[in-house]
Scaffold this motif. Structure first.
Motif, mmCIF file in Angstrom:
data_model
loop_
_atom_site.group_PDB
_atom_site.id
_atom_site.type_symbol
_atom_site.label_atom_id
_atom_site.label_comp_id
_atom_site.label_asym_id
_atom_site.label_seq_id
_atom_site.Cartn_x
_atom_site.Cartn_y
_atom_site.Cartn_z
ATOM 1 N N GLU A 164 -37.536 -4.644 74.532
ATOM 2 C CA GLU A 164 -37.303 -3.265 74.113
ATOM 3 C C GLU A 164 -38.578 -2.440 74.062
ATOM 4 O O GLU A 164 -38.519 -1.216 73.900
ATOM 5 C CB GLU A 164 -36.598 -3.243 72.758
ATOM 6 C CG GLU A 164 -35.175 -3.801 72.814
ATOM 7 C CD GLU A 164 -34.398 -3.521 71.541
ATOM 8 O OE1 GLU A 164 -34.996 -2.952 70.597
ATOM 9 O OE2 GLU A 164 -33.202 -3.849 71.502
ATOM 10 N N GLN A 165 -39.712 -3.099 74.182
ATOM 11 C CA GLN A 165 -40.981 -2.368 74.204
ATOM 12 C C GLN A 165 -41.305 -1.842 75.603
ATOM 13 O O GLN A 165 -42.272 -1.104 75.787
ATOM 14 C CB GLN A 165 -42.123 -3.279 73.732
ATOM 15 C CG GLN A 165 -41.915 -3.885 72.357
ATOM 16 C CD GLN A 165 -41.662 -2.835 71.287
ATOM 17 O OE1 GLN A 165 -42.392 -1.840 71.218
ATOM 18 N NE2 GLN A 165 -40.642 -3.044 70.475
ATOM 19 N N LEU A 193 -31.652 -4.142 78.945
ATOM 20 C CA LEU A 193 -31.945 -3.018 78.058
ATOM 21 C C LEU A 193 -30.815 -1.998 78.005
ATOM 22 O O LEU A 193 -31.000 -0.884 77.537
ATOM 23 C CB LEU A 193 -33.229 -2.324 78.533
ATOM 24 C CG LEU A 193 -34.524 -3.124 78.398
ATOM 25 C CD1 LEU A 193 -35.660 -2.432 79.140
ATOM 26 C CD2 LEU A 193 -34.888 -3.320 76.931
ATOM 27 N N SER A 194 -29.638 -2.382 78.496
ATOM 28 C CA SER A 194 -28.545 -1.411 78.666
ATOM 29 C C SER A 194 -28.084 -0.777 77.349
ATOM 30 O O SER A 194 -27.649 0.378 77.337
ATOM 31 C CB SER A 194 -27.353 -2.070 79.358
ATOM 32 O OG SER A 194 -26.865 -3.151 78.592
ATOM 33 N N GLN A 195 -28.192 -1.504 76.256
ATOM 34 C CA GLN A 195 -27.754 -0.920 74.985
ATOM 35 C C GLN A 195 -28.729 0.154 74.500
ATOM 36 O O GLN A 195 -28.314 1.192 73.985
ATOM 37 C CB GLN A 195 -27.612 -2.008 73.919
ATOM 38 C CG GLN A 195 -26.401 -2.910 74.144
ATOM 39 C CD GLN A 195 -26.116 -3.792 72.947
ATOM 40 O OE1 GLN A 195 -27.020 -4.159 72.201
ATOM 41 N NE2 GLN A 195 -24.851 -4.123 72.752
ATOM 42 N N LYS A 196 -30.023 -0.095 74.690
ATOM 43 C CA LYS A 196 -31.021 0.875 74.242
ATOM 44 C C LYS A 196 -31.174 2.024 75.233
ATOM 45 O O LYS A 196 -31.367 3.178 74.838
ATOM 46 C CB LYS A 196 -32.365 0.181 74.040
ATOM 47 C CG LYS A 196 -33.433 1.101 73.450
ATOM 48 C CD LYS A 196 -34.703 0.350 73.089
ATOM 49 C CE LYS A 196 -35.715 1.279 72.432
ATOM 50 N NZ LYS A 196 -36.961 0.567 72.052
ATOM 51 N N TYR A 197 -31.087 1.685 76.538
ATOM 52 C CA TYR A 197 -31.259 2.707 77.572
ATOM 53 C C TYR A 197 -30.078 2.665 78.554
ATOM 54 O O TYR A 197 -30.222 2.218 79.696
ATOM 55 C CB TYR A 197 -32.565 2.479 78.343
ATOM 56 C CG TYR A 197 -33.809 2.496 77.489
ATOM 57 C CD1 TYR A 197 -34.241 3.667 76.872
ATOM 58 C CD2 TYR A 197 -34.561 1.333 77.309
ATOM 59 C CE1 TYR A 197 -35.385 3.687 76.094
ATOM 60 C CE2 TYR A 197 -35.704 1.343 76.535
ATOM 61 C CZ TYR A 197 -36.117 2.528 75.918
ATOM 62 O OH TYR A 197 -37.251 2.539 75.148
#
Length: 215
Positions: A164-165, A193-197
């Motif tokens: 996530e970084q 990273l689909s949930q965050k982005y």
């Protein structure tokens, strides 16, 4: 009785591997392992020089999940098999079992991102999408130790390890890269990273790379 029946099935497999496979007996053999047949009995089957025997044994191992950990070392060489079915099953075994003290063995799955077989490349992508961070981190270290010739893998794995970084702009640039291997890494990172982005998924869907579109 279940164990005895399992040994008899193994005898049948060795007598006529092709017929055993075509008759769907692999599933019956799998049930015997779930019922207590020792997993160690898979070892000589995985080491067999007969591809049909390897195919049955690797299928069974792939269905056993982490119960197949005892035959991980026998599955790893099969990732380089000449038979795509055997490769597929072996990759699944390694992805599930290459953890803890055996995490370094996951690197053979990563290497399959360069397979000439599209289905196997995409399987590697899916397995890496769901991989533990420890598996990706150790693979990155292995490629780093291998040197400059593995630079693409080493650098792209850094983006996955960042989690996530990671900078989403970097992921987008990977998805648009002229190197197909980098694009595959970009797609793996985007899915992880689909949930965050969630917007990264649209970059995959707009690609003209068949590996990305089928991922």
């Amino acid at each position: 009785m279940q164990i005895d029946d399992g040994h008899l099935l193994i005898e049948d497999l060795l007598k006529d591997p092709r017929k055993f496979d075509e008759d769907g007996c692999a599933y019956t053999l799998l049930q015997k392992y779930f019922s207590g047949l020792p997993v160690d009995t898979l070892r000589p089957l995985l080491r067999s020089e007969n591809v049909d025997v390897q195919r049955v044994a690797s299928f069974v191992a792939s269905e056993l999940g982490n119960k197949a950990s005892g035959v991980l070392d026998d599955a790893v060489p099969l990732v380089d098999s000449s038979d795509a079915h055997v490769q597929w099953y072996a990759m699944e075994v390694v992805a599930v079992c290459a953890k803890g003290n055996h995490v370094e063995k996951f690197v053979c799955v990563v290497g399959m991102l360069e397979s000439a077989n599209g289905a196997l490349r995409r399987l590697a992508m899916r397995l890496m999408m769901n991989a533990d961070l420890s598996q990706l981190s150790e693979s990155q270290r292995i490629f780093e130790r291998r040197g400059e010739s593995c630079g693409t893998h080493e650098q792209a794995l850094r983006a996955l390890v960042a989690g996530e970084q990671a900078d989403p702009a970097v992921i987008v640039s990977m998805l648009r890269h002229n190197d197909a291997l980098v694009r595959r890494y970009g797609a793996i990172a985007a899915r992880r990273l689909s949930q965050k982005y969630p917007e990264l998924s649209s970059q995959i869907e707009s690609s003209d790379d068949p590996d990305l579109l089928k991922f």
